[in-house]
Design a protein around this motif. Structure first.
Motif, PDB file in Angstrom:
ATOM      1  N   ASN A  18       0.825  -1.213   0.000  1.00  0.00           N
ATOM      2  CA  ASN A  18       0.000   0.000   0.000  1.00  0.00           C
ATOM      3  C   ASN A  18       0.854   1.257   0.000  1.00  0.00           C
ATOM      4  OD1 ASN A  18       0.527  -0.884   2.794  1.00  0.00           O
ATOM      5  ND2 ASN A  18      -0.680   0.892   3.397  1.00  0.00           N
ATOM      6  N   VAL A  22       1.171   3.948  -3.093  1.00  0.00           N
ATOM      7  CA  VAL A  22       0.796   5.346  -2.868  1.00  0.00           C
ATOM      8  C   VAL A  22       1.923   6.298  -3.244  1.00  0.00           C
ATOM      9  CG1 VAL A  22       0.391   7.033  -1.020  1.00  0.00           C
ATOM     10  CG2 VAL A  22      -0.976   4.941  -1.125  1.00  0.00           C
ATOM     11  N   VAL A 212      -1.349   9.670  -4.925  1.00  0.00           N
ATOM     12  CA  VAL A 212      -2.424   8.682  -4.789  1.00  0.00           C
ATOM     13  C   VAL A 212      -3.268   8.636  -6.059  1.00  0.00           C
ATOM     14  CG1 VAL A 212      -4.546   8.101  -3.543  1.00  0.00           C
ATOM     15  CG2 VAL A 212      -2.534   8.884  -2.276  1.00  0.00           C
ATOM     16  N   ARG A 213      -3.639   9.805  -6.545  1.00  0.00           N
ATOM     17  CA  ARG A 213      -4.498   9.864  -7.738  1.00  0.00           C
ATOM     18  C   ARG A 213      -3.781   9.303  -8.962  1.00  0.00           C
ATOM     19  NH1 ARG A 213      -6.716  16.023  -6.493  1.00  0.00           N
ATOM     20  NH2 ARG A 213      -8.337  15.413  -5.002  1.00  0.00           N
ATOM     21  N   TRP A 216      -3.832   5.488  -8.799  1.00  0.00           N
ATOM     22  CA  TRP A 216      -5.121   4.943  -9.227  1.00  0.00           C
ATOM     23  C   TRP A 216      -5.298   5.045 -10.738  1.00  0.00           C
ATOM     24  CZ3 TRP A 216      -8.068   7.792  -4.791  1.00  0.00           C
ATOM     25  CH2 TRP A 216      -8.135   6.955  -3.665  1.00  0.00           C
ATOM     26  N   PRO A 219      -2.440   2.089 -12.408  1.00  0.00           N
ATOM     27  CA  PRO A 219      -1.977   1.124 -11.404  1.00  0.00           C
ATOM     28  C   PRO A 219      -0.836   0.231 -11.871  1.00  0.00           C
ATOM     29  CG  PRO A 219      -4.165   0.555 -12.232  1.00  0.00           C
ATOM     30  CD  PRO A 219      -3.868   1.928 -12.731  1.00  0.00           C
ATOM     31  N   SER A 239      -1.787  -7.243  -4.643  1.00  0.00           N
ATOM     32  CA  SER A 239      -2.914  -6.495  -5.203  1.00  0.00           C
ATOM     33  C   SER A 239      -4.070  -6.431  -4.217  1.00  0.00           C
ATOM     34  CB  SER A 239      -3.375  -7.142  -6.511  1.00  0.00           C
ATOM     35  OG  SER A 239      -2.375  -7.022  -7.507  1.00  0.00           O
ATOM     36  N   ASP A 243      -5.774  -3.083  -2.598  1.00  0.00           N
ATOM     37  CA  ASP A 243      -7.213  -2.846  -2.705  1.00  0.00           C
ATOM     38  C   ASP A 243      -7.845  -2.624  -1.333  1.00  0.00           C
ATOM     39  OD1 ASP A 243      -7.048  -3.136  -5.440  1.00  0.00           O
ATOM     40  OD2 ASP A 243      -7.754  -5.218  -5.448  1.00  0.00           O
ATOM     41  N   VAL A 246      -5.763   0.980   0.355  1.00  0.00           N
ATOM     42  CA  VAL A 246      -5.737   2.251  -0.380  1.00  0.00           C
ATOM     43  C   VAL A 246      -7.154   2.514  -0.875  1.00  0.00           C
ATOM     44  CG1 VAL A 246      -4.668   3.587  -2.220  1.00  0.00           C
ATOM     45  CG2 VAL A 246      -3.355   1.781  -1.082  1.00  0.00           C
ATOM     46  N   ASN A 247      -7.780   3.536  -0.328  1.00  0.00           N
ATOM     47  CA  ASN A 247      -9.198   3.791  -0.551  1.00  0.00           C
ATOM     48  C   ASN A 247      -9.457   5.292  -0.455  1.00  0.00           C
ATOM     49  OD1 ASN A 247      -9.459   4.429   2.311  1.00  0.00           O
ATOM     50  ND2 ASN A 247      -9.337   2.225   2.671  1.00  0.00           N
ATOM     51  N   THR A 250      -7.468   7.408   1.881  1.00  0.00           N
ATOM     52  CA  THR A 250      -6.069   7.677   1.541  1.00  0.00           C
ATOM     53  C   THR A 250      -5.955   9.000   0.795  1.00  0.00           C
ATOM     54  OG1 THR A 250      -5.813   5.284   1.291  1.00  0.00           O
ATOM     55  CG2 THR A 250      -3.999   6.661   0.528  1.00  0.00           C
ATOM     56  N   GLU A 251      -6.930   9.287  -0.026  1.00  0.00           N
ATOM     57  CA  GLU A 251      -6.943  10.550  -0.763  1.00  0.00           C
ATOM     58  C   GLU A 251      -7.292  11.728   0.145  1.00  0.00           C
ATOM     59  OE1 GLU A 251      -8.981  12.441  -4.808  1.00  0.00           O
ATOM     60  OE2 GLU A 251      -9.862  10.693  -3.828  1.00  0.00           O
TER      61      GLU A 251
END
Length: 285
Positions: A18, A22, A212-213, A216, A219, A239, A243, A246-247, A250-251
């Motif tokens: 994670n 990130v 982070v963005r 996503w 990936p 992975s 999943d 990181v959600n 996190t942003e």
């Protein structure tokens, strides 16, 4: 000390999937206008100690260590780990073990996992557990399997691999936390030295959020970096790890995330596990 404008930001985070997911874009200079990073890889118990000693500019730490470091470090509102269905587990060699008076191995006594464990035990283990011993994370499941301890508190990818050790899940600390509070589980936080000043703190937060963005958005770009630091993990486990941890929190922590952190530290303080923390100490400048 060399001014930050003349050097890279000194940061420490774990080699867990994670974190490498990130920070991949930022660490590789892919985030526009972000300061460069001088990265140290260290497990969370090590970074917690770094924070207590005031080392480095930015650190990934456990939320549980915040009461000891918020005078020197500010909590960034992004880049960390909160979530649902991702809490620490208590594992045993046999199912249905009564932990009253038993020995339990934990990865740290300055971790969210430990706070969640103690809050759980206060509710469901009459008389309390017995001896608590601190072991490196990778030694806990073998110690339970081999009977050297009665139970082990595990985190991260152990959620997916404990069956390989023939172990049983006695309890899920996250399930207990979510059921009793309704909050997501606060796990890892990103902190930065207040002495860097508000403009730099805001730049660091913006850089973490952008990283982070970008992770996503692409990936696959981070996969070699993730696997290089998680060679012992099957790519599918890595992975699943990403999943889970990181959600959207996190942003941006957001009101729900801040409420969860405040609830954790307030409940832990009521049990004399941590010093009290004024809510305003958690707010970003």
């Amino acid at each position: 000390m060399v001014p930050l404008v003349e050097r890279d930001v000194r940061i420490a985070y774990s080699p867990c999937p994670n974190d490498t997911f990130v920070f991949h874009a930022w660490a590789h200079g892919l985030v526009p206008d972000a300061p460069g990073l001088d990265v140290t890889f260290a497990d969370i118990d090590i970074t917690n100690g770094m924070a207590e000693r005031g080392e480095l500019d930015v650190l990934k730490v456990s939320y549980a260590v915040l009461p000891w470091v918020l005078d020197e470090y500010a909590l960034l509102p992004c880049g960390g780990a909160l979530g649902r269905g991702c809490g620490p587990l208590v594992l045993t060699r046999e199912p249905g073990v009564d932990l009253a008076g038993r020995t339990v191995a934990v990865p740290s006594e300055r971790s969210t996992a430990y706070l969640l464990f103690r809050l759980w035990a206060a509710d469901v283990v009459p008389g309390g557990v017995g001896k608590v011993v601190v072991l490196p994370f990778h030694e806990i499941m073998p110690a339970v399997r081999d009977g050297r301890v009665d139970a082990g508190l595990v985190i991260h990818e152990a959620r997916f691999t404990y069956q390989e050790y023939g172990l049983h899940r006695l309890a899920d600390m996250g399930e207990h936390w979510e059921t009793t509070t309704g909050h997501p589980i606060p796990l890892g936080a990103i902190i930065a030295k207040r002495s860097l000043g508000e403009p730099m703190l805001r730049r660091l937060a913006a850089s973490a959020r952008a990283s982070v963005r970008m992770a996503w958005a692409s990936p696959e770009a981070s996969r070699p970096y993730v696997q290089a630091h998680a060679q012992e993990l099957d790519p599918s486990v890595a992975s699943r790890h990403i999943d889970l941890y990181v959600n959207p929190f996190t942003e941006a922590l957001g009101p729900e995330g801040y409420a969860a952190v405040e609830a954790l530290l307030t409940r832990a303080s009521a049990q004399n596990l941590v010093p009290p923390v004024p809510p305003e100490a958690l707010r970003f400048p």
